[in-house]
Design a protein around this motif. Structure first.
Motif, PDB file in Angstrom:
ATOM      1  N   ASP A 105      -0.817 101.681  14.834  1.00 26.30           N
ATOM      2  CA  ASP A 105      -1.320 101.963  13.491  1.00 26.30           C
ATOM      3  C   ASP A 105      -0.245 102.503  12.559  1.00 26.30           C
ATOM      4  O   ASP A 105      -0.238 102.162  11.362  1.00 26.30           O
ATOM      5  CB  ASP A 105      -2.479 102.958  13.562  1.00 26.30           C
ATOM      6  CG  ASP A 105      -3.681 102.386  14.295  1.00 26.30           C
ATOM      7  OD1 ASP A 105      -3.662 101.185  14.603  1.00 26.30           O
ATOM      8  OD2 ASP A 105      -4.633 103.141  14.576  1.00 26.30           O
ATOM      9  N   LEU A 106       0.640 103.370  13.073  1.00 30.04           N
ATOM     10  CA  LEU A 106       1.650 103.968  12.208  1.00 30.04           C
ATOM     11  C   LEU A 106       2.889 103.074  12.073  1.00 30.04           C
ATOM     12  O   LEU A 106       3.276 102.699  10.962  1.00 30.04           O
ATOM     13  CB  LEU A 106       2.054 105.340  12.745  1.00 30.04           C
ATOM     14  CG  LEU A 106       3.154 106.071  11.954  1.00 30.04           C
ATOM     15  CD1 LEU A 106       2.707 106.311  10.519  1.00 30.04           C
ATOM     16  CD2 LEU A 106       3.517 107.393  12.637  1.00 30.04           C
ATOM     17  N   ILE A 107       3.495 102.720  13.218  1.00 35.75           N
ATOM     18  CA  ILE A 107       4.756 101.974  13.158  1.00 35.75           C
ATOM     19  C   ILE A 107       4.526 100.520  12.757  1.00 35.75           C
ATOM     20  O   ILE A 107       5.123 100.023  11.779  1.00 35.75           O
ATOM     21  CB  ILE A 107       5.490 102.049  14.511  1.00 35.75           C
ATOM     22  CG1 ILE A 107       5.843 103.503  14.848  1.00 35.75           C
ATOM     23  CG2 ILE A 107       6.756 101.193  14.485  1.00 35.75           C
ATOM     24  CD1 ILE A 107       6.459 103.693  16.224  1.00 35.75           C
ATOM     25  N   GLU A 108       3.675  99.806  13.507  1.00 31.13           N
ATOM     26  CA  GLU A 108       3.493  98.377  13.252  1.00 31.13           C
ATOM     27  C   GLU A 108       2.738  98.094  11.950  1.00 31.13           C
ATOM     28  O   GLU A 108       3.086  97.167  11.223  1.00 31.13           O
ATOM     29  CB  GLU A 108       2.761  97.715  14.418  1.00 31.13           C
ATOM     30  CG  GLU A 108       3.595  97.539  15.672  1.00 31.13           C
ATOM     31  CD  GLU A 108       2.949  96.619  16.684  1.00 31.13           C
ATOM     32  OE1 GLU A 108       3.676  96.063  17.517  1.00 31.13           O
ATOM     33  OE2 GLU A 108       1.708  96.442  16.632  1.00 31.13           O
ATOM     34  N   THR A 109       1.700  98.903  11.664  1.00 32.25           N
ATOM     35  CA  THR A 109       0.844  98.596  10.515  1.00 32.25           C
ATOM     36  C   THR A 109       1.318  99.283   9.237  1.00 32.25           C
ATOM     37  O   THR A 109       1.552  98.613   8.212  1.00 32.25           O
ATOM     38  CB  THR A 109      -0.612  99.005  10.811  1.00 32.25           C
ATOM     39  OG1 THR A 109      -1.027  98.415  12.046  1.00 32.25           O
ATOM     40  CG2 THR A 109      -1.543  98.534   9.702  1.00 32.25           C
ATOM     41  N   LYS A 110       1.470 100.585   9.262  1.00 37.91           N
ATOM     42  CA  LYS A 110       1.796 101.319   8.048  1.00 37.91           C
ATOM     43  C   LYS A 110       3.262 101.199   7.650  1.00 37.91           C
ATOM     44  O   LYS A 110       3.588 100.968   6.474  1.00 37.91           O
ATOM     45  CB  LYS A 110       1.419 102.795   8.214  1.00 37.91           C
ATOM     46  CG  LYS A 110      -0.091 103.057   8.218  1.00 37.91           C
ATOM     47  CD  LYS A 110      -0.692 102.709   6.861  1.00 37.91           C
ATOM     48  CE  LYS A 110      -2.170 103.076   6.808  1.00 37.91           C
ATOM     49  NZ  LYS A 110      -2.786 102.730   5.499  1.00 37.91           N
TER      50      LYS A 110
END
Length: 484
Positions: A105-110
């Motif tokens: 959620d943080l690295i790949e998406t945001k």
């Protein structure tokens, strides 16, 4: 933040609340090893120095009887959480879930925009695109860095951080430590990047245990079939999907409220459909609850997926009973174990002393004119568990009526003991008195040794003081007077 839509108040998503918990857990995990009180950590099991720090109190390895209580506390705590809130540990506390949220959620998406949105966890990135391949490599490199930090943080609970960085300055001499850190990092890279939630589904044994712990009041993410309508037909524990769109659903049940948008399905990290009912794969992350709350909130209706119990949602027998006998029993056990741990921490001995008699029972020296002396020798194995060198000595507490009749011959003065080293000391006790008048057999007299450290003023310490029981063997009269 909360907002109102068509009279329905949409609360702060559970996902955001979980993020707060993750941040707190991360700060605690990273920060605890750096907090020292009187030179001790909150928890540190050092195999290097053979010490255990617990609640900022240091224990020697010989005091590891505390570890079973810690393990019981941990497992009973998790089991109690499961009885009350299902797999809430998995969704809210487990490092596996926390790390997956950070990576996916943080690295790949945001950060990298590799994934389109957090709300769709089913759709994998299109890796045929060159830019996505580059982003994937960057994501893995970022996570690899965090995995090394996580591995180092894990080791800080076994090696103090200050010592850890000193060891890093001489890697050739500490390859085992470095190997552990790199091994943990490699596992986390494989687990989080490649194994993903399959670890929760197929590897973790906790999902198999939970079914034994659940009861009808256990709180979990549940789909309200009475309001939403029946989506699956369950025959012999096999789920068959009987509805694929809202039109088909209304043909079966005109009052069904489910929109068949399947937002609750696409958002699920373990790729399940919550509308099937209770499933072992569910980790109680409540992402499906958030998704349905948003969709139904726009229609002015409450969510069809809620964090509740079978008793309340499925069987509709009444309100969930949170503090039922089973939960209260777990609470009582946890409180009891914590009190036992607290009590044992207060009764901790601040020095360790083992006393063994030498193989020779006694030595007799005849002094003439029916005078004699009887010696008993002992091996004292003493360890200073404090952080500074100290001087130690001891007193003899003889049986009643023999006060002053048994004295210390050796050592004659206090002796110095450095921390963390077991010191062997030969101790000799002597008497010149006829302690027992027995001509038939040797007499074993119980005595007590009071060992203590000396304070700065040279007086016996009340804080660093232990008592040990041993024996003084007095020979029978015929042996005692044999040389006369």
């Amino acid at each position: 933040m909360s907002e109102k839509k068509k009279g329905i108040k949409i609360p702060t998503p559970w996902r955001i609340k979980r993020y707060y918990v993750y941040v707190i857990a991360t700060v605690v995990a990273l920060g605890l090893p750096w907090i020292h009180i009187n030179g001790h950590q909150f928890f540190m099991l050092s195999f290097d120095k053979m010490k255990l720090d617990l609640a900022f109190v240091q224990f020697d390895m010989q005091e590891l009887y505390l570890m079973p209580f810690l393990l019981m506390l941990m497992f009973l705590g998790i089991f109690g959480m499961t009885v009350m809130g299902g797999r809430v540990f998995c969704g809210w506390v487990c490092p596996q879930t926390t790390f997956r949220v950070i990576y996916r959620d943080l690295i790949e998406t945001k950060l990298l925009k590799l994934r389109k949105r957090i709300g769709n966890k089913q759709q994998e990135p299109d890796m045929s695109k060159p830019e996505n391949k580059v982003k994937k490599v960057i994501a893995v490199l970022i996570w690899a860095t965090l995995a090394v930090i996580a591995g180092a943080d894990f080791m800080w609970y076994f090696i103090p951080p200050e010592t850890f960085f000193q060891y890093l300055m001489d890697p050739a001499e500490h390859m085992t430590m470095i190997g552990f850190v790199l091994g943990i990092a490699a596992f986390l890279i494989y687990d989080i990047v490649f194994l993903k939630e399959n670890f929760c589904i197929y590897v973790c044994p906790y999902s198999r245990v939970q079914s034994v712990l659940y009861d009808e009041h256990t709180v979990m993410a549940l789909y309200d079939e009475h309001r939403g309508g029946k989506i699956y037909d369950n025959e012999q524990n096999v789920h068959h999907k009987i509805v694929h769109n809202q039109k088909e659903l209304h043909q079966l049940d005109p009052d069904a409220e489910c929109t068949t948008c399947e937002k609750c399905v696409t958002v699920c990290p373990t790729h399940i459909d919550i509308r099937k009912g209770l499933q072992l794969e569910c980790i109680n992350c409540l992402e499906c609850v958030d998704a349905c709350t948003t969709v139904m909130g726009k229609l002015g209706k409450p969510s069809l997926v809620t964090w509740s119990s079978d008793y309340e949602i499925v069987e509709r027998k009444g309100k969930t009973k949170y503090f039922r006998p089973k939960v209260l029993a777990y609470m009582a056990l946890l409180v009891g174990i914590m009190l036992a741990l607290a009590y044992m921490s207060t009764t901790k001995e601040h020095m360790l002393l083992n006393i063994n008699k030498e193989t020779r029972l006694y030595a007799i020296r005849h002094l003439g004119d029916k005078k004699f002396e009887v010696e008993n020798s002992y091996i004292f194995l003493l360890q200073n568990t404090e952080n500074k060198p100290m001087k130690f000595y001891f007193d003899i507490i003889p049986p009643k009526g023999m006060k002053g009749k048994i004295s210390i011959r050796k050592p004659s003065h206090p002796f110095r003991v450095v921390p963390g080293v077991k010191k062997k000391k030969i101790v000799t006790l002597v008497t010149h008195d006829m302690l027992v008048d027995n001509n038939r057999k040797d007499t074993i007299l119980p005595i007590k040794i009071h060992a203590y450290a000396l304070d700065k003023d040279g007086k016996p310490s009340k804080y660093i003081s232990v008592y040990r029981e041993t024996t003084f063997v007095f020979p029978k009269e015929s042996v005692l007077l044999k040389g006369e």
